[in-house]
Structure formats: C-alpha cells, structure tokens
Write a protein that holds these residues in place. Structure first.
Motif, mmCIF file in Angstrom:
data_model
loop_
_atom_site.group_PDB
_atom_site.id
_atom_site.type_symbol
_atom_site.label_atom_id
_atom_site.label_comp_id
_atom_site.label_asym_id
_atom_site.label_seq_id
_atom_site.Cartn_x
_atom_site.Cartn_y
_atom_site.Cartn_z
ATOM 1 N N THR A 81 63.231 49.882 -47.892
ATOM 2 C CA THR A 81 64.363 50.886 -47.198
ATOM 3 C C THR A 81 64.169 50.282 -45.645
ATOM 4 O OG1 THR A 81 61.879 51.566 -46.467
ATOM 5 C CG2 THR A 81 62.499 52.390 -48.164
ATOM 6 N N ALA A 82 64.885 49.499 -45.776
ATOM 7 C CA ALA A 82 65.219 49.229 -43.827
ATOM 8 C C ALA A 82 66.530 49.145 -43.745
ATOM 9 C CB ALA A 82 65.201 47.399 -43.423
ATOM 10 N N ASP A 83 67.491 48.811 -42.431
ATOM 11 C CA ASP A 83 68.641 49.148 -42.673
ATOM 12 C C ASP A 83 69.269 47.908 -42.684
ATOM 13 O OD1 ASP A 83 71.699 49.129 -41.791
ATOM 14 O OD2 ASP A 83 71.063 48.960 -39.436
ATOM 15 N N TRP A 84 70.103 47.672 -43.987
ATOM 16 C CA TRP A 84 70.525 46.320 -44.717
ATOM 17 C C TRP A 84 72.583 45.773 -43.654
ATOM 18 C CZ3 TRP A 84 68.241 41.876 -46.912
ATOM 19 C CH2 TRP A 84 66.899 42.235 -47.002
ATOM 20 N N ASP A 85 72.944 47.268 -43.208
ATOM 21 C CA ASP A 85 74.046 47.593 -42.919
ATOM 22 C C ASP A 85 74.112 46.334 -41.697
ATOM 23 O OD1 ASP A 85 74.752 48.098 -45.195
ATOM 24 O OD2 ASP A 85 74.762 50.327 -44.535
ATOM 25 N N ARG A 86 73.360 45.659 -40.516
ATOM 26 C CA ARG A 86 73.031 46.029 -39.587
ATOM 27 C C ARG A 86 73.619 44.578 -39.481
ATOM 28 N NH1 ARG A 86 66.440 44.530 -38.471
ATOM 29 N NH2 ARG A 86 66.843 46.564 -39.634
ATOM 30 N N SER A 87 74.528 44.314 -38.330
ATOM 31 C CA SER A 87 75.701 43.244 -38.863
ATOM 32 C C SER A 87 74.449 41.658 -38.738
ATOM 33 C CB SER A 87 75.478 43.019 -36.532
ATOM 34 O OG SER A 87 75.523 43.069 -35.614
ATOM 35 N N SER A 88 73.604 41.215 -38.046
ATOM 36 C CA SER A 88 72.379 40.409 -38.535
ATOM 37 C C SER A 88 71.590 40.796 -39.569
ATOM 38 C CB SER A 88 73.227 39.011 -37.779
ATOM 39 O OG SER A 88 72.376 39.469 -36.869
ATOM 40 N N LEU A 89 71.185 40.153 -40.502
ATOM 41 C CA LEU A 89 69.775 40.623 -40.613
ATOM 42 C C LEU A 89 68.750 39.924 -40.270
ATOM 43 C CD1 LEU A 89 70.416 39.508 -44.558
ATOM 44 C CD2 LEU A 89 70.561 41.756 -43.198
ATOM 45 N N ASP A 90 66.960 39.753 -39.204
ATOM 46 C CA ASP A 90 66.706 39.819 -38.110
ATOM 47 C C ASP A 90 65.549 38.898 -39.091
ATOM 48 O OD1 ASP A 90 64.680 41.735 -40.034
ATOM 49 O OD2 ASP A 90 65.388 43.424 -37.836
ATOM 50 N N GLN A 91 64.665 38.433 -39.071
ATOM 51 C CA GLN A 91 64.348 37.500 -40.073
ATOM 52 C C GLN A 91 62.925 38.235 -40.930
ATOM 53 O OE1 GLN A 91 64.278 33.756 -39.958
ATOM 54 N NE2 GLN A 91 62.739 33.827 -41.468
ATOM 55 N N ALA A 92 62.872 39.148 -40.085
ATOM 56 C CA ALA A 92 61.904 40.384 -40.935
ATOM 57 C C ALA A 92 62.161 40.400 -42.778
ATOM 58 C CB ALA A 92 61.301 41.154 -40.556
#
Length: 171
Positions: free
Chosen positions: A101-112
């Motif tokens: 349910t995370a925000d997958w639309d962010r400009s880059s994916l964080d490590q998590a």
C-alpha cells in the motif's frame, strides 16, 4: 523484480528509469514466475517486453490448487490466494505487506520498497516450487494449462476486456 534460483541477489528494476530495451535480450528466453502473473504480464507487455507465452508461470494459480486461501463469496476458499496468504499456508512464513500500500509513484524507490519487491520475486518462486511438490498429476496439468493462457488474457485485458466487469457478470 527478478531472482535467479541458481543463486545471487534479487534484481529490482524501476521501468520508469530503465526502459525494457536497456535490459539484455537474452533474459527474455528465461522462464518467469510471478504471483498474479496476468497483472505483471500486462504491465510488462504494455512496456514493450518481448515476453514469450510459453515461459510464464503463476505461483498464485499453482498455490490455488493446494492452499485454501481466504473465504470468497460462497466458496470455501479463494483459489487465487494472495502472496501473503499462500506464503503463510505453504511456506509457514509471515510476510509483512506494508509495501503493497506504499506510494509506488514516487520519483525513486526507497530501500524499503526495493527490499519488498525483491522478496516478492523470491517468494513467488518458492511458492511455485512448494506447490508443485504438493500437486498430483491432474492438478499439475490443470495449472500448466491455466498458465498457458496468461499471455493471451493479459493481451485481452490490455485491449480493453475489464476483468472486474467479467467477474461481476459471472457471480
């Protein structure tokens, strides 16, 4: 996300930043295991991936023959168990699914999120392998027939067949 069961780390590729054409052509000769393969196949085909219809396997379809899943309408179990449910039932592992349910639309994916995607690739393969070990010959044949339809169903959905409308008309 990709994982080679012969060893090595999982590889997570953000297709927003690395086009399909940048990936090695040889990789498309491999067999691919997805959980909910029609969903992933649809997105990869839309991105231009040269997926081969006979190289797609779905751990969700295979797990559906041996895992009960959660209740679904009037049936005793959902024959399309989620990755979380199938992993718990077949592998005895609790998988945190907060990344779903995370925000997958962010400009880059964080490590998590990268870690979450990498684990999904490993679990899909492990689920398929475990399900195959528990299946009889008839179940195995039926699962293989279902997987042979993945590419065609994904193409139909890309062309406009709405899977939700199809389900509503049937149930």
């Amino acid at each position: 996300s990709l994982w080679n069961p012969r060893g090595g780390d999982a590889l997570v590729i953000d297709l927003r930043h690395a086009p399909i054409s940048a990936l090695p052509k040889e990789m498309w000769n491999a067999r691919f295991v997805f959980h909910n393969a029609t969903f992933d196949t649809k997105h990869l085909l839309h991105s231009g991936a040269p997926l081969q219809a006979d190289k797609l396997l779905c751990s969700m379809l295979f797990a559906g023959f041996v895992a009960r899943g959660q209740p679904f309408n009037n049936r005793e179990g959902d024959r399309r168990p989620s990755l979380t449910i199938a992993t718990k039932e077949l592998l005895g592992v609790d998988v945190p699914k907060e990344g779903q349910t995370a925000d997958w639309d962010r400009s880059s994916l964080d490590q998590a999120l990268v870690d979450y995607a990498a684990v999904d690739a490993v679990l899909a393969y492990q689920l398929l392998k475990t399900a195959v070990e528990k299946m009889g010959p008839g179940e195995l044949r039926a699962a293989n027939i279902a997987c042979a339809c993945i590419h065609a169903v994904a193409r139909l959905e890309l062309a406009g067949l709405n899977p939700e409308a199809r389900r509503q008309g049937r149930e």
